[in-house]
Design a protein around this motif. Structure first.
Motif, PDB file in Angstrom:
ATOM      1  N   UNK A  82       0.828  -1.209   0.000  1.00 29.88           N
ATOM      2  CA  UNK A  82       0.000   0.000   0.000  1.00 29.88           C
ATOM      3  C   UNK A  82       0.863   1.261   0.000  1.00 29.88           C
ATOM      4  N   UNK A  83       1.966   1.238   0.743  1.00 29.81           N
ATOM      5  CA  UNK A  83       2.871   2.390   0.770  1.00 29.81           C
ATOM      6  C   UNK A  83       3.434   2.655  -0.628  1.00 29.81           C
ATOM      7  N   UNK A  84       3.833   1.599  -1.333  1.00 31.50           N
ATOM      8  CA  UNK A  84       4.359   1.740  -2.689  1.00 31.50           C
ATOM      9  C   UNK A  84       3.295   2.262  -3.649  1.00 31.50           C
ATOM     10  N   UNK A  85       2.022   1.869  -3.403  1.00 28.17           N
ATOM     11  CA  UNK A  85       0.920   2.292  -4.268  1.00 28.17           C
ATOM     12  C   UNK A  85       0.373   3.663  -3.880  1.00 28.17           C
ATOM     13  N   UNK A  86       0.840   4.206  -2.749  1.00 31.50           N
ATOM     14  CA  UNK A  86       0.372   5.515  -2.306  1.00 31.50           C
ATOM     15  C   UNK A  86      -0.974   5.489  -1.604  1.00 31.50           C
ATOM     16  N   UNK A  87      -1.379   4.323  -1.101  1.00 30.23           N
ATOM     17  CA  UNK A  87      -2.658   4.208  -0.381  1.00 30.23           C
ATOM     18  C   UNK A  87      -2.453   4.547   1.090  1.00 30.23           C
ATOM     19  N   UNK A  88      -3.462   5.165   1.681  1.00 26.75           N
ATOM     20  CA  UNK A  88      -3.431   5.466   3.114  1.00 26.75           C
ATOM     21  C   UNK A  88      -3.804   4.187   3.868  1.00 26.75           C
ATOM     22  N   UNK A  89      -3.010   3.825   4.909  1.00 28.84           N
ATOM     23  CA  UNK A  89      -3.264   2.581   5.638  1.00 28.84           C
ATOM     24  C   UNK A  89      -2.724   2.663   7.063  1.00 28.84           C
ATOM     25  N   UNK A  90      -3.174   1.726   7.887  1.00 29.51           N
ATOM     26  CA  UNK A  90      -2.681   1.550   9.253  1.00 29.51           C
ATOM     27  C   UNK A  90      -2.444   0.056   9.463  1.00 29.51           C
ATOM     28  N   UNK A  91      -1.449  -0.272  10.269  1.00 30.01           N
ATOM     29  CA  UNK A  91      -1.176  -1.672  10.630  1.00 30.01           C
ATOM     30  C   UNK A  91      -1.855  -1.959  11.967  1.00 30.01           C
ATOM     31  N   UNK A  92      -2.628  -3.043  12.000  1.00 32.57           N
ATOM     32  CA  UNK A  92      -3.246  -3.518  13.244  1.00 32.57           C
ATOM     33  C   UNK A  92      -2.438  -4.721  13.701  1.00 32.57           C
ATOM     34  N   UNK A  93      -1.990  -4.707  14.919  1.00 28.66           N
ATOM     35  CA  UNK A  93      -1.213  -5.840  15.439  1.00 28.66           C
ATOM     36  C   UNK A  93      -2.088  -7.094  15.486  1.00 28.66           C
ATOM     37  N   UNK A  94      -1.561  -8.240  15.034  1.00 29.48           N
ATOM     38  CA  UNK A  94      -2.334  -9.486  15.035  1.00 29.48           C
ATOM     39  C   UNK A  94      -2.904  -9.845  16.420  1.00 29.48           C
ATOM     40  N   UNK A  95      -2.183  -9.472  17.479  1.00 31.09           N
ATOM     41  CA  UNK A  95      -2.661  -9.772  18.839  1.00 31.09           C
ATOM     42  C   UNK A  95      -3.979  -9.058  19.135  1.00 31.09           C
ATOM     43  N   UNK A  96      -4.153  -7.874  18.577  1.00 30.16           N
ATOM     44  CA  UNK A  96      -5.403  -7.126  18.783  1.00 30.16           C
ATOM     45  C   UNK A  96      -6.559  -7.881  18.124  1.00 30.16           C
ATOM     46  N   UNK A  97      -6.325  -8.390  16.911  1.00 25.89           N
ATOM     47  CA  UNK A  97      -7.361  -9.143  16.218  1.00 25.89           C
ATOM     48  C   UNK A  97      -7.681 -10.446  16.952  1.00 25.89           C
ATOM     49  N   UNK A  98      -6.669 -11.097  17.494  1.00 26.24           N
ATOM     50  CA  UNK A  98      -6.883 -12.337  18.226  1.00 26.24           C
ATOM     51  C   UNK A  98      -7.752 -12.104  19.459  1.00 26.24           C
ATOM     52  N   UNK A  99      -7.614 -10.934  20.088  1.00 27.91           N
ATOM     53  CA  UNK A  99      -8.407 -10.621  21.277  1.00 27.91           C
ATOM     54  C   UNK A  99      -9.897 -10.550  20.939  1.00 27.91           C
ATOM     55  N   UNK A 100     -10.234 -10.176  19.686  1.00 21.14           N
ATOM     56  CA  UNK A 100     -11.641 -10.108  19.305  1.00 21.14           C
ATOM     57  C   UNK A 100     -12.073 -11.345  18.516  1.00 21.14           C
ATOM     58  N   UNK A 101     -11.203 -12.349  18.483  1.00 20.61           N
ATOM     59  CA  UNK A 101     -11.561 -13.629  17.870  1.00 20.61           C
ATOM     60  C   UNK A 101     -11.383 -13.717  16.375  1.00 20.61           C
ATOM     61  N   UNK A 102     -10.529 -12.873  15.807  1.00 17.18           N
ATOM     62  CA  UNK A 102     -10.288 -12.889  14.361  1.00 17.18           C
ATOM     63  C   UNK A 102      -8.853 -13.319  14.113  1.00 17.18           C
ATOM     64  N   UNK A 103      -8.697 -14.298  13.214  1.00 13.59           N
ATOM     65  CA  UNK A 103      -7.347 -14.737  12.833  1.00 13.59           C
ATOM     66  C   UNK A 103      -6.819 -13.836  11.739  1.00 13.59           C
ATOM     67  N   UNK A 104      -5.558 -13.448  11.848  1.00 11.39           N
ATOM     68  CA  UNK A 104      -4.981 -12.601  10.803  1.00 11.39           C
ATOM     69  C   UNK A 104      -4.138 -13.458   9.898  1.00 11.39           C
TER      70      UNK A 104
END
Length: 104
Positions: A82-104
């Motif tokens: 996304x950085x190379x393509x010029x898209x705006x983005x944020x990284x979510x730590x996988x541990x945060x997703x695991x806390x809500x029951x989502x596998x990354x």
């Protein structure tokens, strides 16, 4: 609004990016169906967060927030793309997703 669809097993594979039992709601412009920029499958609209979500395990969780034209990803390699393509983005730590029951 269409009723939720119950999906099991292999049905999930070809159903796009939506989680099992989700509803595709295209009632307004912000909720219109959106294709994932990574895999091309239809993204699920998470009404409670006003975001489009793709749960394709090949590229990890990807969320698009139209109000800010911004992506959220759990994978650093997706962030680099996304950085190379010029898209705006944020990284979510996988541990945060695991806390809500989502596998990354």
């Amino acid at each position: 609004m269409r009723p939720a669809v119950k999906m099991t097993g292999t049905e999930d594979v070809d159903r796009g990016c939506a989680p099992p039992g989700s509803v595709h709601d295209s009632g307004s412009a912000s909720q219109a169906e959106r294709a994932c920029v990574l895999c091309g499958k239809n993204m699920y609209f998470a009404k409670e967060f006003q975001t489009h979500v793709c749960l394709n395990k090949e590229h990890g969780v990807l969320t698009y927030y139209a109000m800010d034209d911004c992506y959220f990803t759990s994978r650093k390699e997706v962030g680099l793309r996304f950085a190379k393509e010029g898209r705006k983005f944020h990284i979510i730590e996988p541990e945060v997703l695991q806390m809500i029951g989502v596998e990354s």
